[in-house]
Every structure is written in C-alpha cells, then in structure tokens.
Design an enzyme around this catalytic site. Sequence first.
Site, PDB file in Angstrom:
ATOM      1  CG  ASP A 343     -75.046 -43.013 -52.073  1.00  0.00           C
ATOM      2  OD1 ASP A 343     -76.210 -43.444 -52.030  1.00  0.00           O
ATOM      3  OD2 ASP A 343     -74.075 -43.695 -52.475  1.00  0.00           O
ATOM      4  NE  ARG A 423     -80.845 -50.734 -48.076  1.00  0.00           N
ATOM      5  CZ  ARG A 423     -80.643 -50.580 -49.375  1.00  0.00           C
ATOM      6  NH1 ARG A 423     -79.870 -49.600 -49.812  1.00  0.00           N
ATOM      7  NH2 ARG A 423     -81.192 -51.405 -50.258  1.00  0.00           N
TER       8      ARG A 423
END
Length: 531
Positions: A343, A423
């Site tokens: 991430d 998302r």
Amino acid sequence: MTRMRWIVAGVAVAASAALLGSVLTAPAYAETVFGDTFDDGDANGWSRSGGSWSVVTDGSPALRQSSTSANARILAGATSWTDYTLQVRVRPIAFTTLDRTIGVAARVQSSTAYYALVLTGSGAAQLQKVSGGTATVLATAAAGGTTGTWHTLALSVQGTTLRGAVDGTPLLQATDSTFGSGRIGLVAAYASASYDDVTVDTGVPTPTPSSSTPPKSTPPPAPGSCAVTGSPAGFATVNAWGQNGTTGGAGGPVVDVGTAAELLAAIARVGPLTICVTGTITLPAGMYDVTSNKSIVGVGSTAGITGGGLNIGLPVSAMTTPPDDAVRNVIIQNLTFRNASDDSINVQMFSHHVWIDHNDLAQGYDGLIDIKRGSSYVTVSWNHTHHHTKNMLLGHDDANGAQDTGRLKVTYHHNWFDATPQRNPRVRFGEPVHVYNNYYFYNTDTGVACQNTAGCLVEGNYFSDVEEPVTNTYAGPAGRCVARNNVFTGESGTPVCSGTVQEPSTYYSYTLDDPATVKATVTAGAGVGRP
C-alpha cells in the site's frame, strides 16, 4: 449490469488532455485504455485458446489458468493497438519443467504470433518473439520468478523497441520489427498461474535498464521550511477516543529528511514531530510504521516517497476494542507516492485522528489509501489519485465485523478520483462514511461501493463518465447508502441506493460546495503544491 472495462481511447485522451492541460505543471501522463481486476467474478471480453481459465479467489478475485498440460492463451483488447505498456500481477503456481513459462503478451496477431515477457520455472525473465508457435528468446535476465509469489510484469512495446520490467525493476530490452500492432494476452506454457490487475497504458515506456541522462538538479529548500497548511474538516476534527481533533506534530520540533534512513528514523521517533520531506525518497520495498503525533509534509511540489509505503497502526492482532497505545494524531500532506511495493498509505488497528491531505498517489501495488481493522476518525481530502486500479479500501474483509462494526468513521472530501476504475472508496461496515464534494472522472467500474452493513452518505459530488457512480449491491453483502445533490454527466449511470444512514452532521459541522462547481474547484486544488 455488465461492468465496463474499456475506456474509449479517443474520447478519454481528448477529454483528459483538455482537462489536465490547464491545471498540471508536471509532464502529461499517458491514458489508461484497458483494465480488468476480475472483481466482478468473470472474464467476459477475453477470448480463450487452450488451457483452463476461471476466476478464483487468490487473496482477491483473480484469473486462474490451472492446466499444466497445454499452451494456454487468453486475449483481449484491440488489434489496432500499437505503442503501449501492459502491466499485470502474476503468481506462478506450477511449472511442469524448469524451462516452462508464464507471462504476458503484447501485439498479439494470433494465439501463435506475439511478443511476450515471461517468467520461467528456473527463475529467469525472458523477452520472447513467438512466431508460428515457436518462441525465440530476444533477451534474458535473472528475476527470481519462483512459485507462490506475486510478481508485477510490465511489457512495453514502443516502435521497434521492446522493454520488460519485473516488480518495478527494468531488466530487459530488445529490438524487433515483426509485429507492429495487436491485442494483449496472458500466456502459460505447460504451467499454471494466477493473473490480476491488468492495465494497458498508451505511450508509457517501461524505464530502460540503463540511462545516460543525468538527473535534473534543483536547489535544496531551506532547512525546516515546511509546515502543515490549513486544517482538517470532517471526522479528523471530532473529539473522541481521548483525542480532540488532529494536530499531528504541532508543538514538537521540526526535522528535515532527504534520505530513506533519515525518514525512517524520524517517523519512528516518540513524541510530536514535524517531518519535512525534501525531494523523492526511495524506500526499500515494505511498509514502514509511523508513530503517534507526527506531521509528514512535503517541501514544495517535488517531495515524495517511492518503493515503500507508510503504515499508520499497530501490528495486526485479533483484539476487538481500541487499545490505549493505538497510533493517533498523524498528518500526511503534500507528498507524491509512486511504485509502492504494497500500500502507499495504510491505516490499521484502531488508529485514529488521521488526516491525509493534498497528496498525489499513483502506480502502487495494492491500495493507494487503505483504512481498516477498526480505525476511525479519519479525513481524506484534496488528494489526486490516478493510474491505479484498486484505489481506496475502507474495511478489508467481509468477516471482520468484530473489529469494524461501529467504527471506520471516515470523511472523503474534495478528492480527484482520476480514471481509477474502482474502490473510490469500497466500504465495509463503516457508518457514517461521508463522501462529499469529490470529482469522479472516468471510473470504469464503480465510484462509491457501500457494502456489508456499511452506511454511506454520498452528497455534492461531480461524476463524469462513471459507469456505476454509487451502489450498495456491488459484491458481497449489501450495505446502505443515501445519494443526494450529486451531478452526473457524460456516460454516468444512476445511483443504486437503499436504506437510511446516520447523518455526519451529528458528529461535525460542514459546508457543501455547489456540486456544479466541484469539477473546477477540485482540479484546481487537489494534489501537491496546491493551496
């Protein structure tokens, strides 16, 4: 509804050029013309040739080729595509012998004629030309392509130049003029593998293995020349969990960092600290923990982090109540994030009072900004996200209700979700999740997906060519959503919403911009180097 995987290239390029030209000072980015994450559970639009292909769960939905007894090919895209970069995550599962291969293909003329970037069972990467079904190796290098590990393959075809990168590292280059255009493909020769996160960008070459061009030099900023700009709105301002608002490193010393060692030492220090990041810092692959009471601020418009990501939170555990030592009071502002190995920013394990503001995030491995495992009182504002598929996740798993129910209270406002397919965010459990005054541009799967008992208020946003702008029935258990006072333009669909949601105004006061002005406001203000 069939979920769109295509961006109409001519329209998207023209629209993006007109839009971006007036607001960006950085070089123009190429256009993403194709993407598939297989999250919709199928491989519609792909044509199979050999093998056994199906969508399975491999961490997340992925396309699996399970046969090891044949040459397997699956193709998509347009025969007219010429210069482009194909990037795919690939996990080798089994090779029948060490010389068997799995990989990706470009300029595919047929199932027996194309260029390929492949991993072998012996751990090598190869650029190949396949003609008449016979593979000719054009270049080879060690890559460590062992089974059981995900790798990102990027194959670039630009004129007669072919380039290949593995996990962000350029390894291979060759020249060949046999095939001038063609489709994309996923390939496996007597081997099985999983494939995910397919993207095609026009005109973006993979970096060459070496370059004689010296880096540009710019004068260093003055020491200590950074400070948090503005103040948060939304959930980061709420007095809760023993923290009244989000102030980051205010009241503590200021430190300048320009190397990985300096940055990692600073984010690990105990106590309030403002960390001024100068230039682009390359971190080793991995996620790096940020302690409480930190402001991490980029100096000017050229500061950023590449290679690794920032983790705001304690190690993962099964605890179900916020611990006293949960990470809190963190600000991340005015930084460019690229090529994270996991991430770019991760918030987890009941972390709270976090403000992520005015950043530019793209081209990471997993999420750009993920918030999960009971975290709460977070504001995500004025960020520009682009050239990435799995953009922002709120709540990581349908089975994590014990930690997440009653938490994951997050505000998303004035962000520019720029051709990020999905998302934007995808939400589980959180309530209320407040999504207001954001600009959505060419999101080819979904805008806001509100699932698994979550409650989302989506208001005052501007949606331009978004197939499914707001939904509470995207995948898995349904959530609840209220969509009001939004603008829908171009090919945008209509909201699919039901149920009632807590009003964020019971937690904080806010003022909505006129949604008709949001596009201009956000494109002028989101990202780095903006007021």
